[in-house]
Scaffold this motif. Structure first.
Motif, short mmCIF file in Angstrom:
data_model
loop_
_atom_site.label_atom_id
_atom_site.label_comp_id
_atom_site.label_asym_id
_atom_site.label_seq_id
_atom_site.Cartn_x
_atom_site.Cartn_y
_atom_site.Cartn_z
N LYS A 181 1.41 -1.60 -2.91
CA LYS A 181 0.72 -2.88 -2.71
C LYS A 181 -0.63 -2.63 -2.05
O LYS A 181 -1.67 -3.11 -2.51
N ASN A 182 -0.62 -1.90 -0.97
CA ASN A 182 -1.83 -1.37 -0.34
C ASN A 182 -1.77 0.14 -0.43
O ASN A 182 -0.70 0.73 -0.27
N PHE A 183 -2.91 0.78 -0.69
CA PHE A 183 -2.90 2.23 -0.89
C PHE A 183 -2.44 2.95 0.37
O PHE A 183 -1.60 3.84 0.30
N LEU A 184 -2.99 2.54 1.53
CA LEU A 184 -2.51 3.12 2.78
C LEU A 184 -2.68 2.14 3.93
O LEU A 184 -3.54 1.26 3.89
N ILE A 185 -1.81 2.32 4.90
CA ILE A 185 -1.85 1.53 6.13
C ILE A 185 -1.82 2.52 7.28
O ILE A 185 -0.98 3.42 7.32
N VAL A 192 -6.04 -0.30 3.68
CA VAL A 192 -6.94 0.05 2.57
C VAL A 192 -6.26 -0.40 1.28
O VAL A 192 -5.17 0.06 0.94
N SER A 193 -6.90 -1.30 0.57
CA SER A 193 -6.32 -1.86 -0.65
C SER A 193 -6.21 -0.81 -1.75
O SER A 193 -7.01 0.12 -1.82
N ASN A 194 -5.21 -1.00 -2.59
CA ASN A 194 -5.03 -0.12 -3.74
C ASN A 194 -6.06 -0.49 -4.81
O ASN A 194 -6.18 -1.66 -5.18
#
Length: 363
Positions: A181-185, A192-194
């Motif tokens: 859903k999000n590239f990384l947290i 950081v959004s995907n």
């Protein structure tokens, strides 16, 4: 870096032939190894001068590239003998991967086999060829690899030897939870959004695949559509690499210690429902980028165990809530200390804590 199309058509033809001739050389000695037995790189290379008198096609190619193809064969056999790979396979000239490698050397008269001046590069037998310089070339040139992409563009990779200065040290450490859903947290709460690059072009890819299916295979129109499809895939790959490089460089520059989970991506790809999204995310490539950049710039990358329950643990008190195994649970309350957690931010905090513990025990 991209090579410009040579103005002289003869250079363009030679550039087309080099990868094919190098593969042919590889196949010739592989066939010899099958019929008799594999000797060694030095013994095979010693046969090249004699073979050039028998086969004119060997004279058409840069001699260094022929030696490099034998080194590749030698490497393949060594891997096979060590049990690290299968028996070497013949290379097909129809394969899309068309490339050859040549080495830098200095001649007895002082001239160099490979030189760079402004936006031109001198290659053995080809002479001076223009190229689009993506960055300045620093360090001592070791070798260059010329590759033809699926869309017919030529790219040159220049391998140089140089000393990379380490970045100034700091005391910052960060935990990273990778997702779809999000590239990384991060453990700092940064999300950081995907980029979802593939999904942005899926309709265009579907249209081109539909058009390709209607064309007669091998016809001019079939090749035109196939080339357009290859251009789209190349654009997707370039966008993805650009995103991964910029993000990994940012994290390396800002943090001394970076902690990530060791993901078993091959096993995850068995999930047919998520396989395409997982491939598009390119987690493995991202971790690879972090790994070599950390080594270059004096940073520390710590990988924690795949089976560490980062999502289930409360980052405040350490209570393990097995109900959080359900991926639909995005937010949960700890039954013990009543802290409310965002699933991904909590996971990244646990990854950070576990990584710092591993760091202490290893010292």
């Amino acid at each position: 870096m991209e090579l410009c199309k040579p103005k002289l058509w003869i250079k363009h033809i030679v550039l087309e032939l080099y990868p094919i001739k190098s593969k042919k050389n590889f196949n010739h000695f592989l066939a010899q190894s099958k019929n008799d037995k594999y000797l060694s790189y030095s013994k095979f290379a010693a046969q090249l001068p004699k073979l050039k008198k028998e086969y004119n096609w060997l004279k058409e190619v840069d001699s260094i590239s022929l030696q490099q193809s034998l080194k590749d064969l030698d490497k393949a056999f060594k891997r096979f003998f060590k049990g690290l790979g299968g028996f070497p396979k013949f290379k097909s000239k129809k394969n899309n991967k068309q490339s050859y490698r040549t080495q830098y050397f200095k001649r007895s008269n002082g001239t160099e086999s490979i030189e760079i001046k402004d936006n031109k590069i001198k290659l053995p037998k080809l002479g001076w060829v223009k190229f689009r310089k993506s960055r300045e070339i620093t360090g001592k040139i070791q070798n260059v690899t010329i590759r033809k992409s699926k869309v017919g563009k030529y790219y040159i990779s220049i391998c140089v030897q140089e000393e990379i200065k380490e970045l100034p040290q700091n005391n910052k450490a960060i935990g990273i939870d990778l997702g779809l859903k999000n590239f990384l947290i991060t453990s700092n709460g940064e999300i950081v959004s995907n980029s979802r690059t593939l999904s942005k072009y899926k309709n265009k890819i579907a249209r081109l695949n539909k058009r390709l299916a209607k064309k007669e295979e091998g016809s001019n129109n079939w090749y035109k559509v196939k080339n357009k499809l290859a251009r789209v895939h190349e654009k997707i790959a370039n966008i993805r690499k650009d995103f991964l490089h910029k993000l990994s460089t940012k994290l390396i520059c800002e943090n001394q210690t970076i902690i990530v989970e060791s993901l078993k991506v091959k096993n995850m790809l068995k999930n047919s429902r998520l396989a395409k999204s997982i491939s598009d995310a390119s987690w493995s490539k991202f971790v690879d980028y972090l790994s070599y950049k950390a080594e270059w710039y004096g940073r520390e990358l710590i990988k924690i165990d795949t089976f560490f329950p980062s999502s289930q643990l409360c980052s405040k008190c350490g209570y393990q809530n097995k109900k959080v195994k359900d991926l639909s649970v995005c937010e949960w309350e700890c039954p013990k200390c009543h802290s409310i957690h965002d699933r991904d931010i909590n996971a990244s905090k646990n990854i950070l804590q576990q990584g710092l513990q591993l760091q202490l025990t290893s010292r």
